[in-house]
Enzyme design. Structure first.
Site, PDB file in Angstrom:
ATOM      1  N   GLU A 187     -61.685 -96.249 -62.073  1.00 55.76           N
ATOM      2  CA  GLU A 187     -60.744 -96.289 -60.914  1.00 55.76           C
ATOM      3  C   GLU A 187     -61.407 -95.149 -59.950  1.00 55.76           C
ATOM      4  O   GLU A 187     -60.935 -95.138 -58.906  1.00 55.76           O
ATOM      5  CB  GLU A 187     -59.336 -95.847 -61.513  1.00 55.76           C
ATOM      6  CG  GLU A 187     -59.225 -94.652 -62.096  1.00 55.76           C
ATOM      7  CD  GLU A 187     -59.390 -94.358 -63.638  1.00 55.76           C
ATOM      8  OE1 GLU A 187     -60.309 -95.357 -63.927  1.00 55.76           O
ATOM      9  OE2 GLU A 187     -58.719 -93.667 -64.310  1.00 55.76           O
ATOM     10  N   CYS A 243     -60.940 -95.128 -71.317  1.00 56.38           N
ATOM     11  CA  CYS A 243     -60.863 -93.701 -71.971  1.00 56.38           C
ATOM     12  C   CYS A 243     -60.015 -93.502 -73.196  1.00 56.38           C
ATOM     13  O   CYS A 243     -60.294 -94.091 -74.100  1.00 56.38           O
ATOM     14  CB  CYS A 243     -60.700 -92.498 -70.843  1.00 56.38           C
ATOM     15  SG  CYS A 243     -61.246 -90.911 -71.296  1.00 56.38           S
ATOM     16  N   TYR A 244     -58.888 -92.646 -73.086  1.00 50.54           N
ATOM     17  CA  TYR A 244     -58.077 -92.565 -74.130  1.00 50.54           C
ATOM     18  C   TYR A 244     -57.517 -94.104 -74.472  1.00 50.54           C
ATOM     19  O   TYR A 244     -57.359 -94.297 -75.625  1.00 50.54           O
ATOM     20  CB  TYR A 244     -56.613 -91.395 -73.956  1.00 50.54           C
ATOM     21  CG  TYR A 244     -55.924 -91.442 -75.027  1.00 50.54           C
ATOM     22  CD1 TYR A 244     -56.036 -90.692 -76.081  1.00 50.54           C
ATOM     23  CD2 TYR A 244     -54.655 -92.122 -74.765  1.00 50.54           C
ATOM     24  CE1 TYR A 244     -55.046 -90.656 -77.215  1.00 50.54           C
ATOM     25  CE2 TYR A 244     -53.610 -92.276 -75.930  1.00 50.54           C
ATOM     26  CZ  TYR A 244     -53.832 -91.500 -76.863  1.00 50.54           C
ATOM     27  OH  TYR A 244     -53.060 -91.532 -77.816  1.00 50.54           O
ATOM     28  N   GLY A 247     -56.014 -90.537 -70.832  1.00 49.39           N
ATOM     29  CA  GLY A 247     -54.820 -89.432 -70.877  1.00 49.39           C
ATOM     30  C   GLY A 247     -55.469 -88.161 -71.821  1.00 49.39           C
ATOM     31  O   GLY A 247     -56.721 -88.365 -72.155  1.00 49.39           O
ATOM     32  N   ASP A 252     -52.048 -84.323 -43.399  1.00 54.94           N
ATOM     33  CA  ASP A 252     -50.801 -84.740 -44.006  1.00 54.94           C
ATOM     34  C   ASP A 252     -49.592 -84.551 -43.518  1.00 54.94           C
ATOM     35  O   ASP A 252     -48.749 -85.473 -43.216  1.00 54.94           O
ATOM     36  CB  ASP A 252     -50.850 -84.258 -45.325  1.00 54.94           C
ATOM     37  CG  ASP A 252     -52.140 -84.700 -46.438  1.00 54.94           C
ATOM     38  OD1 ASP A 252     -52.955 -85.482 -45.939  1.00 54.94           O
ATOM     39  OD2 ASP A 252     -52.451 -83.841 -47.275  1.00 54.94           O
ATOM     40  N   SER A 253     -49.466 -83.458 -42.992  1.00 51.36           N
ATOM     41  CA  SER A 253     -48.135 -82.865 -42.610  1.00 51.36           C
ATOM     42  C   SER A 253     -48.149 -83.417 -41.043  1.00 51.36           C
ATOM     43  O   SER A 253     -46.975 -83.686 -40.616  1.00 51.36           O
ATOM     44  CB  SER A 253     -47.790 -81.608 -42.477  1.00 51.36           C
ATOM     45  OG  SER A 253     -48.789 -80.839 -41.901  1.00 51.36           O
ATOM     46  N   THR A 254     -49.217 -83.462 -40.443  1.00 49.51           N
ATOM     47  CA  THR A 254     -49.112 -84.041 -38.855  1.00 49.51           C
ATOM     48  C   THR A 254     -48.892 -85.633 -39.182  1.00 49.51           C
ATOM     49  O   THR A 254     -48.145 -86.026 -38.176  1.00 49.51           O
ATOM     50  CB  THR A 254     -50.488 -83.900 -38.566  1.00 49.51           C
ATOM     51  OG1 THR A 254     -50.850 -82.595 -38.229  1.00 49.51           O
ATOM     52  CG2 THR A 254     -50.564 -84.375 -36.950  1.00 49.51           C
ATOM     53  N   HIS A 292     -64.459 -93.879 -66.142  1.00 50.84           N
ATOM     54  CA  HIS A 292     -63.175 -94.039 -65.361  1.00 50.84           C
ATOM     55  C   HIS A 292     -63.435 -94.998 -64.137  1.00 50.84           C
ATOM     56  O   HIS A 292     -64.023 -94.597 -63.203  1.00 50.84           O
ATOM     57  CB  HIS A 292     -62.618 -92.796 -64.840  1.00 50.84           C
ATOM     58  CG  HIS A 292     -61.580 -92.071 -65.846  1.00 50.84           C
ATOM     59  ND1 HIS A 292     -60.567 -92.350 -66.177  1.00 50.84           N
ATOM     60  CD2 HIS A 292     -62.049 -91.252 -66.820  1.00 50.84           C
ATOM     61  CE1 HIS A 292     -60.231 -91.550 -67.158  1.00 50.84           C
ATOM     62  NE2 HIS A 292     -61.278 -91.027 -67.631  1.00 50.84           N
ATOM     63  N   LYS A 304     -55.160 -89.549 -49.662  1.00 51.45           N
ATOM     64  CA  LYS A 304     -55.850 -89.011 -48.353  1.00 51.45           C
ATOM     65  C   LYS A 304     -56.348 -89.969 -47.575  1.00 51.45           C
ATOM     66  O   LYS A 304     -55.732 -90.078 -46.324  1.00 51.45           O
ATOM     67  CB  LYS A 304     -57.066 -87.784 -48.999  1.00 51.45           C
ATOM     68  CG  LYS A 304     -57.463 -87.029 -47.833  1.00 51.45           C
ATOM     69  CD  LYS A 304     -56.151 -85.827 -47.808  1.00 51.45           C
ATOM     70  CE  LYS A 304     -56.320 -85.176 -46.601  1.00 51.45           C
ATOM     71  NZ  LYS A 304     -55.338 -83.983 -46.772  1.00 51.45           N
TER      72      LYS A 304
END
Ligand code: XMP
Length: 507
Positions: free
Chosen positions: A166, A78-79, A51, A220-222, A164, A363
């Protein structure tokens, strides 16, 4: 179930995503009232995310100390690590700040680091550092800068890491998260995306109502549009707004792809009005807001047109994905990085309800959905392009002249990368009109012209990226072509900054 306690890291949701990928059930909650939630939900493991705060900050988020008496394995990042160490009696200082890649060296072959390479790249993004461990803790791995990069209290199964795990650029991150997940007693099963439930959800939500689709020609929009077309067919009306800020040939490519999807798309042209509204505007956030508002205005006009034809439109489809939501401040303790025009920039009085079927996906998952839907590979793997388009790649005011320069330079970059066979490994590539000038000598004359910055990055899920190590001859041809073929350009520089700290776009 693994409980992810969110302290507001930009990559906090990625933790959940990784865990879900290998079949764990997760719950994502803020730290307040966490003790009651733990008693209610009985997690097998707890992850404390990173964070933006410092443990010494006055209003920094914290966690009830009793969480450390419950005998539940804890992985603190991390935090989260700094907080755990601080609460258990160790020491944290605002020491060395590190953003981007670092080399992790394993010094203790613990189960958490089973099969993790002796040396690997990890991604850091921290201001504070742990300088003394509480009783019972030992070091598992260090970097050149930080001794306590990965630590453990093995008896209690408490683990802390300053990097991190992740993010995709932490080479062994996935393995570390898997090892922790296994230690909580959770079974590992690889996840597969199912598209039928997504289509069914759209059907359920929309019923017999009509949807207008905001398509940009991007993946994305397609993908969102293809799912909607499958769910409701003729009640879906996609539009493409040609505002002049998109890449060359986008309108044509949109027309072709929607032929494939099986619905007709309307192309709405409004380049001149867009440029009129951007006149004298140089603040990036204002540009985003103006473009976002104009976009919605155009849609409302189109809705009216459809209404006159007897169609009652209720929903606006958008291809918002998870990283857009996070970067526009998705959770309580996260910092706002910027307004994505399709999230933060929507006008408050918008009359249409939003439909965002891929909002919870990253994505690479959206691309995977596209492949399952049968959308051609060259389209599915296409580079993302920001909603505000070239406006955020031209620093300062967007004029017709600068837009033209940007468009030509952009085409040169794409052509050269394609010629070199590099496009498939690149996430995003573009020139930036930096708005600063430098000296050049062309022919026999000295002139002062704009500096172009070249940005070419590799990334999978958008949250982190590294700059592409392009071959020198490719850099040379891009540079030569830009200074020769684009008028008024004095030099080309290459951006060699990772994300974090730098974002991919310049604005
Ligand atoms: P950054 O610059 O945030 O880029 O590292 C991450 C991804 O998001 C895209 N991007 C945007 N997309 N509206 C959008 O729709 C925006 O304002 C915006 N800013 C960045 C960027 O192109 C990259 O794919």
């Amino acid at each position: 179930m693994i409980l992810v306690v969110d302290f507001g890291s930009q990559t906090a949701q990625l933790i959940e995503r990784r865990l879900k990928d290998f079949g764990a059930t997760t719950l994502f909650l803020p730290p307040e009232n966490i003790l009651e939630e733990i008693k209610k939900t009985k997690p097998d493991g707890i992850i404390l995310t990173g964070g933006p705060a410092s443990v010494y900050g006055q209003s920094s988020p914290t966690i009830d100390l009793k969480v450390f008496t419950l005998g539940i394995p804890i992985l603190a990042i991390c935090y989260g690590m700094q907080l755990m160490i601080y609460l258990l009696g160790g020491k944290v200082t605002s020491g060395k700040k590190e953003y981007g890649p670092s080399r992790l060296k394993v010094t203790n072959r613990h189960r958490l680091l089973q099969e993790v390479k002796a040396q690997s790249t990890v991604w850091m993004s921290h201001g504070d550092e742990v300088v003394a461990l509480p009783n019972g803790f030992e070091t598992l791995a260090s970097t050149d800068h930080v001794e306590f990069a990965c630590v453990a209290d093995s008896n209690k199964k408490y683990f802390g890491m300053l990097f991190h795990p992740e993010v995709e650029h932490t080479e062994e991150g996935d393995r570390i998260l898997r090892n922790f997940t296994k230690m909580t007693g959770t079974e590992i099963n690889e996840k597969k995306i199912q598209i039928e439930p997504l289509i069914e959800q759209i059907r359920q939500r929309v019923g017999n109502e009509m949807v207008i689709g905001a398509v940009s020609g991007g993946v994305d929009s397609t993908v969102a549009a293809a799912l909607t077309a499958k769910a409701i067919g003729k009640n879906f009306f996609p539009f493409y707004i040609e505002n002049g800020l998109m890449r060359e040939g986008t309108a044509e490519s949109v027309r072709n792809i929607f032929k494939h999807v099986g619905v007709k798309v309307d192309i709405v042209r409004c380049e001149k009005e867009m440029m009129r509204r951007l006149k004298n505007v140089s603040d990036p956030e204002r540009k985003r807001k103006i473009i976002g508002n104009f976009y919605i205005e155009m849609f409302e006009k189109e809705v009216k047109k459809l209404q006159l034809k007897g169609k009652k439109i209720t929903y606006l489809l958008q291809g918002t994905i998870y990283s857009d939501v996070i970067e526009s401040k998705g959770t309580k303790h996260a910092s706002k990085i910027k307004s994505h025009h399709n999230v933060g920039g929507l006008p408050k009085n918008m009359k249409l309800k939003l439909l965002e079927p891929v909002k919870t996906f990253y994505k690479d998952e959206v691309r995977q959905i596209g492949r399952i839907l049968g959308i051609p590979e060259e389209f599915v793997s296409k580079q993302p392009f920001p909603g505000p388009g070239f406006a955020v790649r031209i620093r300062g005011e967007v004029t017709n002249e600068r837009l033209k320069k940007e468009r030509v330079a952009d085409r040169i970059v794409l052509e050269e990368l394609e010629k070199a066979g590099l496009l498939s490994k690149i996430f995003i590539s573009f020139p930036v009109m930096t708005g600063s000038d430098s000296t050049a000598v062309k022919g026999d004359g000295r002139f002062f012209g704009e500096v172009v910055a070249l940005r070419v990055v590799e990334s999978r899920d958008v949250m982190t990226s590294k700059w592409s190590h392009l071959p020198y001859d490719v850099l040379q041809s891009i540079s030569s072509r830009i200074v020769n073929e684009v008028p008024g350009i004095s030099r080309v520089v290459y951006d060699i900054t990772t994300k974090p700290p730098a974002t991919m776009e310049w604005e």
